[in-house]
Design a protein around this motif. Structure first.
Motif, short mmCIF file in Angstrom:
data_model
loop_
_atom_site.label_atom_id
_atom_site.label_comp_id
_atom_site.label_asym_id
_atom_site.label_seq_id
_atom_site.Cartn_x
_atom_site.Cartn_y
_atom_site.Cartn_z
N PHE A 1 0.83 -1.20 0.00
CA PHE A 1 0.00 0.00 0.00
C PHE A 1 0.87 1.25 0.00
CE2 PHE A 1 -2.74 -3.12 2.14
CZ PHE A 1 -3.87 -3.01 1.35
N LEU A 2 0.41 2.28 -0.69
CA LEU A 2 1.03 3.59 -0.61
C LEU A 2 0.20 4.41 0.37
CD1 LEU A 2 1.81 4.26 -4.37
CD2 LEU A 2 3.41 3.64 -2.56
N LYS A 3 0.82 4.87 1.41
CA LYS A 3 0.09 5.61 2.44
C LYS A 3 0.16 7.10 2.14
CE LYS A 3 0.66 2.05 5.85
NZ LYS A 3 1.09 1.68 7.18
N THR A 4 -0.59 7.50 1.13
CA THR A 4 -0.69 8.89 0.71
C THR A 4 -2.16 9.24 0.58
OG1 THR A 4 -0.74 8.41 -1.66
CG2 THR A 4 1.44 8.63 -0.64
N PRO A 5 -2.50 10.51 0.49
CA PRO A 5 -3.91 10.87 0.29
C PRO A 5 -4.52 10.26 -0.97
CG PRO A 5 -2.65 12.79 0.92
CD PRO A 5 -1.67 11.68 0.69
N GLN A 6 -3.69 10.00 -2.00
CA GLN A 6 -4.16 9.41 -3.25
C GLN A 6 -4.25 7.90 -3.17
OE1 GLN A 6 -1.48 11.54 -3.14
NE2 GLN A 6 -2.64 13.35 -3.68
N SER A 7 -3.66 7.29 -2.17
CA SER A 7 -3.56 5.85 -1.95
C SER A 7 -2.91 5.16 -3.15
CB SER A 7 -4.92 5.24 -1.61
OG SER A 7 -5.82 5.32 -2.69
N GLY A 8 -3.30 3.96 -3.49
CA GLY A 8 -2.69 3.21 -4.57
C GLY A 8 -1.82 2.10 -4.05
N GLN A 9 -1.15 1.42 -4.97
CA GLN A 9 -0.28 0.30 -4.65
C GLN A 9 1.04 0.45 -5.39
OE1 GLN A 9 -1.02 -2.89 -3.00
NE2 GLN A 9 -2.77 -1.87 -2.11
N LEU A 10 2.10 -0.02 -4.76
CA LEU A 10 3.41 -0.09 -5.39
C LEU A 10 3.68 -1.56 -5.68
CD1 LEU A 10 6.13 1.27 -6.18
CD2 LEU A 10 6.91 0.74 -3.86
N LEU A 11 3.88 -1.90 -6.96
CA LEU A 11 4.22 -3.26 -7.37
C LEU A 11 5.69 -3.28 -7.73
CD1 LEU A 11 1.21 -4.03 -9.76
CD2 LEU A 11 1.33 -4.33 -7.26
N THR A 12 6.43 -4.29 -7.25
CA THR A 12 7.86 -4.35 -7.51
C THR A 12 8.30 -5.74 -7.94
OG1 THR A 12 8.38 -4.89 -5.20
CG2 THR A 12 8.40 -2.55 -5.81
N THR A 13 9.40 -5.77 -8.68
CA THR A 13 10.10 -7.01 -9.00
C THR A 13 11.55 -6.80 -8.60
OG1 THR A 13 10.55 -6.26 -11.24
CG2 THR A 13 8.63 -7.65 -10.93
N ILE A 14 12.07 -7.72 -7.81
CA ILE A 14 13.45 -7.59 -7.36
C ILE A 14 14.17 -8.93 -7.49
CG2 ILE A 14 12.96 -5.72 -5.73
CD1 ILE A 14 13.29 -7.88 -3.49
N ARG A 15 15.48 -8.87 -7.43
CA ARG A 15 16.34 -10.05 -7.37
C ARG A 15 17.24 -9.85 -6.17
NH1 ARG A 15 18.81 -14.07 -6.55
NH2 ARG A 15 20.13 -15.20 -7.99
N ARG A 16 17.16 -10.75 -5.22
CA ARG A 16 17.99 -10.65 -4.01
C ARG A 16 19.15 -11.63 -4.13
NH1 ARG A 16 16.06 -10.82 2.25
NH2 ARG A 16 18.08 -10.31 3.08
N TYR A 17 20.35 -11.14 -3.80
CA TYR A 17 21.55 -11.95 -3.88
C TYR A 17 21.86 -12.57 -2.52
CZ TYR A 17 22.21 -9.42 -8.22
OH TYR A 17 22.04 -8.89 -9.46
#
Length: 156
Positions: free
Chosen positions: A77-93
């Motif tokens: 979740f994005l905790k802003t007045p506009q709300s929304g979602q942050l989607l991510t793709t990562i690679r952890r070493y």
């Protein structure tokens, strides 16, 4: 999305691409529900509403091409007045370093937003690389059906 001139919004995206050649950026807006009733000003985007933004920096993409094909997907979740979602793709070493592959800001975490995000990721990483990937997630809302739709037969 705050009202900005069309030129200013486009120049910010162009600057991102200029500073990061080969990067992929996609901005999606929708018309305001009251579009036909609003007074139109051609200099302002007051009749457009931000919906989605996708970013994949070329340097991150190139780095991932030399990695073991293992991707972690997550949404928060994005905790802003506009709300929304942050989607991510990562690679952890194994040494606890993290490579951000791509991210998106979307209106909500749904199958549709995951499909949109994964299609962009699919285009950026390439059929050959993404087809060999194993995906790890905490089975975010809509993610598993989206993976099956965009990348059938993928390990998750």
């Amino acid at each position: 999305m705050a009202a900005k001139s069309k030129q200013e919004a486009l120049s910010q995206i162009q600057e991102l691409i200029r500073a990061n050649p080969g990067s992929s950026v996609s901005l999606k807006v929708i018309r305001s529900l009251n579009f036909s009733q609003e007074v139109q000003n051609p200099e302002l985007m007051n009749y457009c509403v931000f919906q989605r933004l996708y970013v994949c920096f070329n340097a991150c993409n190139k780095s991932f091409q030399h990695c073991i094909p293992f991707i972690s997907l997550d949404g928060c979740f994005l905790k802003t007045p506009q709300s929304g979602q942050l989607l991510t793709t990562i690679r952890r070493y194994s040494n606890d370093q993290i490579l951000l592959i791509a991210y998106a800001v979307v209106e909500a975490e749904t199958k549709d937003s995951w499909v949109w995000f994964l299609r962009h990721l699919y285009d950026d990483l390439g059929v050959e690389k993404i087809g060999k990937c194993t995906f790890m997630s905490d089975q975010q809302k809509g993610l598993l059906p989206a993976l099956d739709e965009v990348i059938p037969g993928v390990d998750n």
